[in-house]
Enzyme design. Structure first.
Site, PDB file in Angstrom:
ATOM      1  N   SER A  16       5.878   3.088 -16.561  1.00  0.00           N
ATOM      2  CA  SER A  16       7.038   2.778 -15.728  1.00  0.00           C
ATOM      3  C   SER A  16       8.293   2.464 -16.536  1.00  0.00           C
ATOM      4  O   SER A  16       9.393   2.922 -16.199  1.00  0.00           O
ATOM      5  CB  SER A  16       6.718   1.604 -14.797  1.00  0.00           C
ATOM      6  OG  SER A  16       5.718   1.963 -13.873  1.00  0.00           O
ATOM      7  N   LYS A  65      -1.724  -6.100  -6.118  1.00  0.00           N
ATOM      8  CA  LYS A  65      -1.090  -5.455  -4.962  1.00  0.00           C
ATOM      9  C   LYS A  65      -1.446  -6.139  -3.639  1.00  0.00           C
ATOM     10  O   LYS A  65      -0.644  -6.115  -2.704  1.00  0.00           O
ATOM     11  CB  LYS A  65      -1.462  -3.971  -4.916  1.00  0.00           C
ATOM     12  CG  LYS A  65      -0.835  -3.155  -6.029  1.00  0.00           C
ATOM     13  CD  LYS A  65      -1.119  -1.677  -5.867  1.00  0.00           C
ATOM     14  CE  LYS A  65      -0.451  -0.873  -6.973  1.00  0.00           C
ATOM     15  NZ  LYS A  65      -0.607   0.577  -6.778  1.00  0.00           N
ATOM     16  N   ASN A  86       3.469  -2.727  -3.541  1.00  0.00           N
ATOM     17  CA  ASN A  86       3.690  -2.290  -4.921  1.00  0.00           C
ATOM     18  C   ASN A  86       5.157  -2.401  -5.324  1.00  0.00           C
ATOM     19  O   ASN A  86       5.533  -2.035  -6.427  1.00  0.00           O
ATOM     20  CB  ASN A  86       3.217  -0.844  -5.124  1.00  0.00           C
ATOM     21  CG  ASN A  86       4.213   0.176  -4.583  1.00  0.00           C
ATOM     22  OD1 ASN A  86       4.670   0.060  -3.444  1.00  0.00           O
ATOM     23  ND2 ASN A  86       4.549   1.170  -5.385  1.00  0.00           N
ATOM     24  N   ASP A 101       3.886   3.372  -2.655  1.00  0.00           N
ATOM     25  CA  ASP A 101       2.736   4.189  -3.077  1.00  0.00           C
ATOM     26  C   ASP A 101       2.416   5.255  -2.034  1.00  0.00           C
ATOM     27  O   ASP A 101       2.059   6.383  -2.366  1.00  0.00           O
ATOM     28  CB  ASP A 101       1.496   3.310  -3.280  1.00  0.00           C
ATOM     29  CG  ASP A 101       1.428   2.685  -4.658  1.00  0.00           C
ATOM     30  OD1 ASP A 101       2.093   3.200  -5.585  1.00  0.00           O
ATOM     31  OD2 ASP A 101       0.712   1.684  -4.818  1.00  0.00           O
ATOM     32  N   GLY A 125     -13.010   3.944  -4.425  1.00  0.00           N
ATOM     33  CA  GLY A 125     -12.355   2.654  -4.615  1.00  0.00           C
ATOM     34  C   GLY A 125     -11.796   2.111  -3.316  1.00  0.00           C
ATOM     35  O   GLY A 125     -11.477   2.873  -2.390  1.00  0.00           O
ATOM     36  N   ALA A 129      -4.460   0.173  -4.208  1.00  0.00           N
ATOM     37  CA  ALA A 129      -4.017   1.566  -4.201  1.00  0.00           C
ATOM     38  C   ALA A 129      -4.740   2.359  -3.125  1.00  0.00           C
ATOM     39  O   ALA A 129      -4.158   3.236  -2.475  1.00  0.00           O
ATOM     40  CB  ALA A 129      -4.244   2.191  -5.569  1.00  0.00           C
TER      41      ALA A 129
END
Length: 244
Positions: A16, A65, A86, A101, A125, A129
């Site tokens: 980033s 997050k 995020n 996101d 997951g 995210a």
């Protein structure tokens, strides 16, 4: 000097700061700076805000997050619906959470899939995210199932993944940090032998650009995509929020 940044832990994988430094140089933005703020605990957030009065906003990455939500004063409707943040905009003493996101993921996924017709997605997951990914898939009316190490959090555990499961999910999305720098030799534990050229593998990880997950997919001649475009697009979404 207007300051922006990223909080999370660890941050050795993050691109980033490089992205924003290049953006500022490319667009001739001279009065802005973007830094990485590696916080071992969110207990350090107030200390950071006190030390950086010029910090106008920041991105949030793993593992915060979802954890950051109780520390915010307000949420955008989308962030509230997703249950993960995020991007945070600082308005005086007020902190407002957003989720870019979902924007970054959806636009990247639509470009990746093109005209392909996908029967069902398998989301690896169930963290912050993954929340944005689920939201985007629901927007796209694309059915999905979740894979988690915890049987109470997903439709499947990794041990449940059979040939039949892989054959009925032609889009497989890795939202977990497995395979991220520096542990680049790791990959989600799925039966790659059942992946075919009709499968699409999308990894939210962008460092390394080709993860083991994607490499195994390529070996099976599957279509593959990493998270770099998603990073760029969510970053631009955050920039727009901070500067509107």
């Amino acid at each position: 000097m207007k300051r922006y940044g990223l909080i999370g832990y660890p941050l050795g994988h993050s691109y980033s700061a490089t992205y924003f430094a290049r953006k500022f140089e490319r667009e001739g933005i001279a009065d802005c700076r973007y830094d990485l703020y590696e916080l071992p605990s969110l207990d350090k957030l107030q200390e950071l805000l006190a030390a950086e009065p010029e910090l106008r906003g920041f991105n949030v990455t793993i593992p915060y997050k979802q954890q950051i939500i109780p520390l915010l004063d307000d949420l955008s409707p989308e962030a509230r619906a997703i249950g993960a943040v995020n991007c945070v905009r600082r308005e005086g003493t007020k902190l407002v959470g957003y989720n870019t996101d979902v924007l970054g993921f959806r636009s990247s996924l639509e470009e990746f899939l093109g005209a392909a017709e996908i029967d069902r997605a398998l989301v690896l997951g169930t963290g912050g995210a993954a929340q944005a990914v689920q939201y985007a898939l629901a927007q796209m009316e694309l059915p999905f199932d979740l894979v988690s190490r915890n049987p109470r959090q997903g439709n499947y555990t990794y041990d449940d993944l059979t040939e039949e499961v892989i054959a009925s999910h032609h889009l497989i999305i890795n939202t977990s940090p497995v395979g991220m720098y520096p542990k680049i030799e790791e990959a989600p534990s799925i039966p790659y032998a059942f992946v075919t050229p009709s499968h699409y593998l999308f990894d939210l990880i962008y460092n390394p650009e080709q993860t083991q997950f994607l490499r195994y997919g390529e070996q099976r001649q599957a279509h593959t995509c990493n998270g770099l475009q998603m990073l760029f697009r969510q970053a631009e979404g955050a920039w727009a929020i901070w500067n509107r």
